[in-house]
Design a protein around this motif. Structure first.
Motif: not given
Length: 346
Positions: A31, A33-34, A36-37
């Motif tokens: 994802s 989000q992953h 970005n993390s």
């Protein structure tokens, strides 16, 4: 090849990369989000440098720092940070800092290290975000933490009633939540050496614009956790630290911070009539100074009790402190002149 290795490979090949480049390269197996993390973690660990802001953010390898241009952003774990080392590290990552004039460089170093030290020692935040940039006119840094909040911290430690009272105390100088280890001068002097100085925390903003010699206090929505400091200084500024410090010393040549200036209108609570209790709020903590400048700019009138509290009661209690009113309207001057002054001032 894991995602971190892929990111490093893309950064090496392309120079600049964005989150979308990584998401596209992994063909949506992870994802956004992953991704970005992972990127945030790599920035925190010094594997990548961040340039740009918000939607324009991009990332480069440390050896490609020149691709960032005149802006660099880092996110660091707060614990164990040392402000002067971070500044020196930023100078390596952002060569434009080394090109500043001597007086600008000195002011920047002072302001940056004071504000980062506040975040390190007071915020209790896990991370600190730091951004520094230069454009055609200004040098700007932003320091943001996600901790207790500067106004709430002062309010709680000093048992004040509201964030507004905390802001009022910070503007006086010598306000600190750790008096055993801090003089409480950092925010005060940083706000004086800036052209524009902004503190934002949990829905409240203090904006000091020294280019027009004015102060603004605003409420913000939505509320954001922690504290955000914005410091702006013109590249053409003639300011020198020593000159600014000397403005707040009673006797020229003395060492120390014993003079302060208070804008009375910030205590008016929306009314032209200012009471004895409001006078006491202004005076709270000011016995630490030798000289108090009271600026009555834009105050159209004051109550007799207010004038009496400052120019008789306070002066009787602290005869060695000089209280100097300035910018008084005729009606304010009238009320001040009516006060029966202590014998030592007659």
């Amino acid at each position: 090849m894991n995602i971190k290795e892929l990111i490093l490979k893309l950064a090496l090949e392309q120079g600049k990369i964005k989150t979308s480049d990584v998401v596209k390269a992994i063909d949506s197996t992870k994802s956004r989000q992953h991704v970005n993390s992972v990127i945030r973690s790599m920035v925190s660990n010094g594997l990548l440098l961040k340039g740009g802001a918000t939607a324009g953010s991009f990332y480069v390898l440390p050896q490609n720092v020149h691709l960032i241009g005149n802006e660099v952003t880092v996110k660091l774990k707060r614990e164990g940070l040392e402000e002067h080392k971070i500044f020196n590290d930023l100078k390596e990552k952002a060569p434009f800092i080394n090109e500043l004039k001597e007086n600008i460089s000195s002011v920047l170093f002072y302001a940056f290290t004071e504000m980062l030290n506040n975040a390190i020692e007071h915020s209790r935040s896990r991370y600190v975000e730091i951004s520094i940039r230069k454009d055609e006119k200004d040098i700007t840094f932003i320091i943001r933490d996600f901790g207790v909040g500067v106004f709430r911290n002062v309010m709680q430690e000093r048992k004040l009633k509201s964030p507004l009272e905390a802001i009022q105390d910070l503007l006086k100088g010598k306000t600190t939540t750790q008096p055993h280890s801090h003089a409480g001068e950092g925010i005060f002097f940083t706000s004086k050496v800036a052209d524009i100085f902004i503190l934002e925390s949990f829905g409240h903003r203090l904006r000091i614009d020294n280019t027009i010699k004015d102060i603004f206090i605003e409420e913000l929505a939505p509320q954001k956790k922690g504290t955000k400091v914005i410091f702006v200084l013109s590249l053409g500024s003639k300011k020198h630290l020593a000159d600014v410090f000397n403005q707040f010393v009673t006797e020229p040549g003395e060492v120390g911070f014993d003079k302060t200036e208070i804008k009375v209108r910030l205590y008016a609570s929306g009314t032209v009539y200012i009471s004895r209790s409001q006078a006491r709020r202004i005076l709270a903590g000011l016995n630490k100074f030798k000289t108090i400048i009271l600026d009555f700019d834009r105050v159209t009138t004051v109550g007799q009790a207010f004038a009496d509290e400052i120019f008789r009661v306070f002066q009787q209690k602290y005869p060695d402190i000089e209280v100097v009113p300035i910018n008084m309207a005729e009606s304010v001057q009238f009320m001040v002149d009516r006060v029966e002054k202590p014998a030592h001032l007659k």
